[in-house]
Design an enzyme around this catalytic site. Structure first.
Site, PDB file in Angstrom:
ATOM      1  N   HIS A  76       0.836  -1.203   0.000  1.00 31.90           N
ATOM      2  CA  HIS A  76       0.000   0.000   0.000  1.00 31.90           C
ATOM      3  C   HIS A  76       0.869   1.252   0.000  1.00 31.90           C
ATOM      4  O   HIS A  76       0.684   2.146  -0.843  1.00 31.90           O
ATOM      5  CB  HIS A  76      -0.912  -0.010   1.230  1.00 31.90           C
ATOM      6  N   GLU A  77       1.798   1.339   0.939  1.00 29.97           N
ATOM      7  CA  GLU A  77       2.637   2.537   1.012  1.00 29.97           C
ATOM      8  C   GLU A  77       3.534   2.658  -0.210  1.00 29.97           C
ATOM      9  O   GLU A  77       3.838   3.771  -0.653  1.00 29.97           O
ATOM     10  CB  GLU A  77       3.466   2.522   2.297  1.00 29.97           C
ATOM     11  N   HIS A 114       1.750   4.602  -2.805  1.00 26.02           N
ATOM     12  CA  HIS A 114       1.897   6.048  -2.617  1.00 26.02           C
ATOM     13  C   HIS A 114       3.247   6.516  -3.172  1.00 26.02           C
ATOM     14  O   HIS A 114       3.342   7.563  -3.830  1.00 26.02           O
ATOM     15  CB  HIS A 114       1.831   6.400  -1.133  1.00 26.02           C
ATOM     16  N   HIS A 118       3.244   6.854  -6.851  1.00 24.15           N
ATOM     17  CA  HIS A 118       2.485   8.038  -7.256  1.00 24.15           C
ATOM     18  C   HIS A 118       3.406   9.258  -7.269  1.00 24.15           C
ATOM     19  O   HIS A 118       3.355  10.089  -8.191  1.00 24.15           O
ATOM     20  CB  HIS A 118       1.323   8.244  -6.285  1.00 24.15           C
TER      21      HIS A 118
END
Length: 688
Positions: free
Chosen positions: A473-474, A477, A480
């Site tokens: 998940h991180e 980020h 992104h």
């Protein structure tokens, strides 16, 4: 004694690759003078814009504002990131002093009538100016930010607003510091290993090492994780110890004493409500949601309201199954919150013949990162990661990687900081030390942070399935931010609406359990043997097994967030528990065995973070994530063509285009919630 005659490293441009902060030279004493100088320099730069006698233009106003404050931006990024990762007493003292000062500095700019007048003229003339693309969006964003900050208020209203913002900044800093300190204070201390029966030997030894680190000559310490449900609850066999651990977790910030957050959070929500009314909104939630992809309080309430009965019905059915399991053992007690994880684990074993402890030996942290997350990024986007051991870090456990594009061009630096420590904030998060910007000629420096218990020296770090999900998940980020390709830093990377920023990260979780990816990283840490096919299938089944509890606890926290921020009148500290209980009861979420994912006293997302009235964003983004995963499945899965399409249409564009339009351009239509409902087993409406 430190050399006080040496130059302050924060005032100098870093000469390290990518502008990486020189952690080896930066000390706590450097921040106060650097923040002071950064604000002074920023004020001088802004004053030149505000007092410019020339008519407003994009270059002398919007672009000049965008260029201003580079020193302050650099210093504050380093400061807040270090505070969350190594929150020493010295750094916390700086935070207490400068939280208010920084809020006042920001208000002095956003409430400057001269700046607002120049932006208003440009906004009115935007069609005539011929601005397009990023320039048009940057002007629109700045004008909207000034409006939302109160630039159109009269002098007395601005004074009142600035006072509120200053107080709120100080309160948020205190809230976060209290959570960190109370989490350390309330960590579970056990005198004997027998109390921790059920922990595997490595986890038991880690608890012993934690006790030694905290100065205890005997016993064991289990640190508290950020959410309500603690990982150890799934394996601890003694019910009384499970109860102690659970009570410690829910007591954070609401147990009395110097770290109690109830008065602070009551004041925060009261001030936010007052500020929203001053700005022309009914409440803080309306203020926040008017600038999101959801767009309104009504739409978010409807979204959550439609999910609650479905999730609760599923959770009640799951609770009945767990109670049957308890009754079958003639245990003679009703299922409580501290029992859920333990008996859910037992039920998984009975129904799926699956015990998570069998998988952990195959989930060694370095393999999960390099042969899992990095492997996926290489397959999808063609990028490559190379370890850098020559660069300074703020903690010995931090690792640095240089990221290269498919053609060998440098892309970014990526830092990983995965171990828990008492000075570190709870939970998991991504941050940006240096944002990407073509205007400034900068490439990103991005960090990922988890709170994995550190094993005993020499022992491998074996992750839980949940920790694997958090790592992916991180990393989503981070991608992104790494893939951002915009001109203006204000529009780059993760500078998107709060209920869209979780889309890339939620989507990246998809790959953690893609069979091709699992087969590459899930290898036994001693033998190198791959995860057996039967066990792999159990992992995949477990990911969608009994989702009612997980969905319900999340919804309870999301509803609490909305209720706190839809109030329109002040609330007293004495009413915090009653308010929380009534909010959950009205929503139909009063299940004794399923508390909110976060109780109010330690809900840092909304009281010391950027998710006030926005915690719904995780599930809102999961609608986009599940629909995107369906698109990938329809188009061949883990391929460069698919990855490049997502990268070009979403990840590279930051906030340069409306977020809803970005998803439509990627998917070919608006998001359909069907895939998310199916994933969580919520397709069938709950019986009325």
């Amino acid at each position: 004694m430190p050399d006080t005659s040496a130059p302050n490293p924060l005032l100098l441009d870093s000469e390290l690759p990518y502008g990486l902060p020189d952690f080896g030279s930066i000390g706590a004493r450097h921040f106060a003078p650097a923040l002071t100088e950064g604000m002074r320099e920023h004020r001088s730069e802004i004053e030149l814009v505000a007092s410019n006698p020339e008519p407003a233009s994009f270059e002398n106003t919007v672009l000049a504002i965008e260029r201003a404050g580079r020193l302050l931006d650099r210093v504050t990024r380093v400061f807040w990131n270090l505070l969350s990762t190594n929150g020493t007493d010295e750094l916390e003292a700086v935070a207490r002093e400068f939280s208010r000062r920084l809020a006042e500095h920001k208000d002095a700019i956003l409430l400057d009538a001269r700046l607002f007048a120049r932006l208003a003229v440009l906004e009115e003339q935007s069609a005539e100016l011929g601005l397009a693309g990023e320039e048009r969006e940057l002007l629109r964003r700045y004008h909207l930010d000034f409006v939302r900050a109160g630039a159109g208020l009269d002098s007395a209203q601005k004074t009142a607003l600035a006072a509120m913002n200053s107080e709120l900044a100080g309160l948020a800093a205190r809230f976060g510091q209290n959570v960190r300190k109370d989490s350390v204070r309330l960590a579970l201390v056990c005198l004997t290993g027998e109390e921790l029966e059920g922990l595997d030997p490595a986890a038991l030894e880690a608890a012993r090492c934690t006790a030694l680190e905290q100065g205890l000559t005997t016993g064991y310490v289990l640190p508290l994780a950020a959410p309500t449900q603690q990982p150890a609850l799934a394996v601890l066999r003694r019910r009384d110890v499970r109860a102690r651990l659970f009570e410690a977790a829910i007591g954070r910030g609401a147990s009395g004493g110097e770290f109690d957050n109830r008065a602070i959070l009551a004041r925060i929500v009261s001030l936010r409500a007052e500020r929203a009314r001053l700005l022309g909104f009914r409440n803080h939630a309306e203020y926040v949601l008017s600038d999101t992809t959801a767009g309104s309080v009504e739409r978010v309430n409807q979204f959550l309201g439609e999910l609650v009965p479905r999730a609760v019905a599923q959770a009640r059915a799951e609770a009945a199954l767990l109670q049957n399991l308890i009754d079958g053992e003639s245990a003679g007690f009703a299922l409580m919150a501290h029992d859920w994880a333990y008996y859910a684990q037992r039920e998984r074993l009975a129904c799926l013949d699956f015990e998570e402890s069998l998988v952990r030996p195959y989930l060694e942290i370095n393999r999960v990162l390099e042969q899992g997350a990095f492997f996926t990024a290489e397959k999808l986007y063609g990028i490559r990661f190379a370890a850098r051991t020559d660069l300074p870090v703020y903690d010995p456990d931090v690792r640095v990687y240089e990221v290269f594009d498919h053609d060998g061009r440098p892309l970014a630096l990526f830092l990983t900081d995965y171990y828990a420590r008492p000075s570190k904030a709870g939970g998991a998060w991504a941050n940006v030390y240096v944002p990407q910007s073509e205007l400034l000629g900068t490439l990103p420096v991005v960090g990922n942070h988890l709170n994995v218990p550190k094993p005993a020296p020499g022992a491998p770090t074996l992750l839980t399935v949940t920790e694997v999900v958090s790592l992916f998940h991180e990393f989503g980020h981070a991608l992104h931010a790494i893939f951002s390709r915009v001109r203006y830093p204000s529009l780059g990377g993760m500078n998107v609406p709060r209920d869209f920023v979780e889309f890339p990260s939620k989507f990246n979780e998809t790959w953690a359990f893609c069979p091709e990816v699992l087969d590459n990283y899930a290898r036994h840490h001693e033998t190198g043997a791959p995860l057996p096919g039967a066990l792999l299938q159990k992992v995949l089944e477990m990911r969608t097994f009994r989702q009612g509890m997980e969905t319900t606890e999340y919804l309870a926290a999301a509803v609490l967030d909305q209720c706190w921020h839809q109030i329109e009148e002040p609330i007293d500290a004495a009413d915090v528990e009653r308010f929380e209980a009534q909010a959950l009861e009205r929503a139909g979420l009063t299940l004794a065995s399923i508390p909110p994912r976060y109780r109010s006293g330690y809900f840092s997302h909304i009281f010391d973070g950027g998710y006030a009235a926005g915690y719904y964003a995780y599930l809102w983004s999961e609608v986009l994530d599940a629909d995107a995963a369906a698109w990938f499945a329809e188009h061949g899965g883990l391929t460069r063509a698919n990855g490049d399409w997502l990268r070009s249409q979403v990840l590279a564009r930051g906030g340069t285009v409306d977020a809803n339009d970005l998803f439509r351009q990627f998917r070919g239509r608006a998001a359909d919630p069907g895939a998310m409902l199916a994933r969580r087993g919520l397709c069938t409406p709950a019986a009325s």
